[in-house]
Design a protein around this motif. Sequence first.
Motif, short mmCIF file in Angstrom:
data_model
loop_
_atom_site.label_atom_id
_atom_site.label_comp_id
_atom_site.label_asym_id
_atom_site.label_seq_id
_atom_site.Cartn_x
_atom_site.Cartn_y
_atom_site.Cartn_z
N LEU A 127 6.01 5.43 3.96
CA LEU A 127 6.01 5.16 5.39
C LEU A 127 7.42 5.32 5.93
O LEU A 127 8.37 4.73 5.39
N ILE A 128 7.55 6.15 6.96
CA ILE A 128 8.82 6.29 7.65
C ILE A 128 8.60 5.81 9.08
O ILE A 128 7.84 6.42 9.84
N ASP A 129 9.24 4.70 9.43
CA ASP A 129 9.13 4.13 10.77
C ASP A 129 10.29 4.66 11.59
O ASP A 129 11.46 4.43 11.27
N ILE A 130 9.97 5.39 12.65
CA ILE A 130 11.01 5.96 13.52
C ILE A 130 10.82 5.37 14.92
O ILE A 130 9.93 5.78 15.66
N ILE A 182 0.80 -1.23 0.00
CA ILE A 182 0.00 0.00 0.00
C ILE A 182 0.83 1.28 0.00
O ILE A 182 0.28 2.37 0.06
N THR A 183 2.16 1.15 -0.05
CA THR A 183 3.01 2.34 -0.07
C THR A 183 3.96 2.29 -1.26
O THR A 183 4.27 1.22 -1.78
N LYS A 184 4.41 3.46 -1.66
CA LYS A 184 5.40 3.53 -2.73
C LYS A 184 6.79 3.21 -2.20
O LYS A 184 7.66 2.75 -2.92
N TRP A 185 7.00 3.47 -0.90
CA TRP A 185 8.31 3.26 -0.29
C TRP A 185 8.14 3.23 1.21
O TRP A 185 7.30 3.94 1.77
N SER A 186 8.91 2.40 1.89
CA SER A 186 8.91 2.41 3.36
C SER A 186 10.33 2.23 3.85
O SER A 186 11.15 1.59 3.19
N PHE A 193 9.78 12.55 0.60
CA PHE A 193 8.99 13.56 -0.10
C PHE A 193 9.16 13.44 -1.61
O PHE A 193 8.20 13.53 -2.36
N ALA A 194 10.39 13.24 -2.04
CA ALA A 194 10.65 13.12 -3.48
C ALA A 194 9.91 11.92 -4.06
O ALA A 194 9.26 12.02 -5.11
N ILE A 195 9.96 10.78 -3.38
CA ILE A 195 9.30 9.57 -3.86
C ILE A 195 7.78 9.73 -3.83
O ILE A 195 7.08 9.34 -4.76
N ALA A 196 7.26 10.32 -2.76
CA ALA A 196 5.81 10.50 -2.62
C ALA A 196 5.24 11.37 -3.73
O ALA A 196 4.10 11.16 -4.17
#
Length: 84
Positions: free
Chosen positions: A38-41, A5-9, A26-29
């Motif tokens: 998705l950025i998991d921090i 469901i995401t372009k990149w995680s 941001f660039a990929i989105a």
Amino acid sequence: MSKPITKWSFQVENPNEIPSVFSRAFAIALEGRPGPVLIDIPMDVQRAQIEDATIESMAIEEYIDHTVLYQLMVDIQHAKDHLF
């Protein structure tokens, strides 16, 4: 788990990676067909102290039609059931 469901995680493992990860996200989105990233921090990374860094600003204005944005704000203000 988020791949379908995401372009990149990405999971941030080093606090100093955060500025570059956000810039890349941001660039990929926004490239091609816009979509979620998705950025998991993890909590240990969130609590870490890092040096101030500047995230390269992206020309978001290129992607936003201000007349459409204004009309969206007007529509939300006049909605019977507000979103928030």
